[in-house]
Design a protein around this motif. Structure first.
Motif, short mmCIF file in Angstrom:
data_model
loop_
_atom_site.label_atom_id
_atom_site.label_comp_id
_atom_site.label_asym_id
_atom_site.label_seq_id
_atom_site.Cartn_x
_atom_site.Cartn_y
_atom_site.Cartn_z
N ASN A 1 0.74 -1.21 0.03
CA ASN A 1 -0.03 0.10 0.11
C ASN A 1 1.00 1.39 0.03
N PRO A 2 1.32 1.50 -0.95
CA PRO A 2 2.53 2.49 -1.15
C PRO A 2 1.95 4.04 -1.61
N GLY A 3 2.60 5.09 -1.02
CA GLY A 3 1.93 6.51 -1.16
C GLY A 3 1.02 6.66 0.03
N PHE A 58 -7.45 6.70 -2.63
CA PHE A 58 -7.46 7.07 -1.24
C PHE A 58 -6.87 5.59 -0.66
N TYR A 59 -6.74 5.41 0.84
CA TYR A 59 -6.62 4.27 1.65
C TYR A 59 -7.72 4.53 2.88
N TRP A 132 -7.02 -0.06 -0.47
CA TRP A 132 -6.10 0.87 -1.01
C TRP A 132 -6.74 1.07 -2.65
N ALA A 133 -6.99 2.31 -2.90
CA ALA A 133 -7.74 2.35 -4.41
C ALA A 133 -6.89 3.55 -5.01
N VAL A 134 -6.13 3.26 -6.12
CA VAL A 134 -5.63 4.38 -6.89
C VAL A 134 -5.78 4.08 -8.46
N GLY A 135 -6.25 5.08 -9.07
CA GLY A 135 -6.62 4.68 -10.51
C GLY A 135 -7.66 3.50 -10.75
N ASN A 136 -7.21 2.52 -11.55
CA ASN A 136 -8.00 1.42 -11.49
C ASN A 136 -7.62 0.20 -10.72
N TYR A 182 -7.21 7.99 4.17
CA TYR A 182 -5.78 8.63 3.91
C TYR A 182 -5.78 9.25 2.43
N ASP A 183 -4.94 10.21 2.27
CA ASP A 183 -4.72 10.48 1.01
C ASP A 183 -3.58 9.49 0.55
N VAL A 184 -3.67 9.34 -1.07
CA VAL A 184 -2.46 8.58 -1.31
C VAL A 184 -1.98 9.11 -2.54
N ASN A 185 -0.72 9.52 -2.65
CA ASN A 185 0.06 9.92 -3.62
C ASN A 185 0.98 8.86 -4.15
#
Length: 195
Positions: A1-3, A58-59, A132-136, A182-185
């Motif tokens: 779960n990076p970023g 987000f996470y 953990w969700a980023v993009g697709n 949480y924000d995810v970058n």
């Protein structure tokens, strides 16, 4: 779960106006003592959506405590909900996890039920569910441990919620508490083009 960055949304389940609540013969969703309890009769599916958290990348973590739960009874979280389309991450009371996409009321199984030593078997139990969700890409974590990931580009942004489903011949009841988002970058690595 990076970023994972700082907390962008937190809910202690004290404000009834934030969550969908209901009481009927089929089941009820009620807030009390900083917990949201979803209790359902056999064969009933009940969801409660958060009216404030509309999320893209987000996470999120929420604590779930099954108090009446057996066999194929299930519970979990809903993410990126828009109208009647959403993703559902499910734990059942046989210590299985799965994921599905609901789009215009059509159910697509993204990951079939898979055994997990981190999913409580029956009740009473407690588990911290993280997504953990980023993009697709979306990844499920239980008690901080990675379970699986799915990739699907259908809904990049939407609402957050929780659910309980009574699949057996007795009632099911699960409480949820301590939601932190949480924000995810994170920028996924791009493949190097081959000549």
């Amino acid at each position: 779960n990076p970023g994972i960055g700082s907390i962008i949304y937190s809910d202690d389940f004290s404000d009834e106006s934030i969550w969908d609540t209901a009481i009927s013969d089929q089941g009820n969703a009620a807030l009390s003592r900083n917990r949201l309890t979803l209790a359902v009769q056999p064969g009933v599916y009940l969801a409660s959506m958060n009216r404030e958290a509309v999320l893209g990348d987000f996470y999120a973590e929420v604590t779930a405590r099954p108090s009446l739960c057996r066999g194929d009874d299930s519970y979990g979280i809903i993410i990126r909900s828009t109208g009647n389309s959403f993703y559902r991450f499910t734990l059942n009371c046989n210590s299985m996890v799965s994921a599905e996409r609901i789009k215009s009321s059509v159910r697509l199984l993204m990951l079939p039920p898979t055994p997990s030593g981190d999913a409580p078997r029956g009740a009473p139990g407690e588990v911290k569910i993280g997504v953990w969700a980023v993009g697709n890409e979306m990844r499920l974590f239980l008690n901080g441990r990675y379970q699986f990931s799915i990739i699907d580009p259908s809904s990049p942004v939407g609402a957050f919620g929780v659910f309980t489903h009574g699949a057996e011949d007795t009632s099911a009841s699960v409480t949820f508490s301590d939601l932190d988002v949480y924000d995810v970058n994170y920028i996924p690595p791009t493949r190097t083009p081959e000549p």
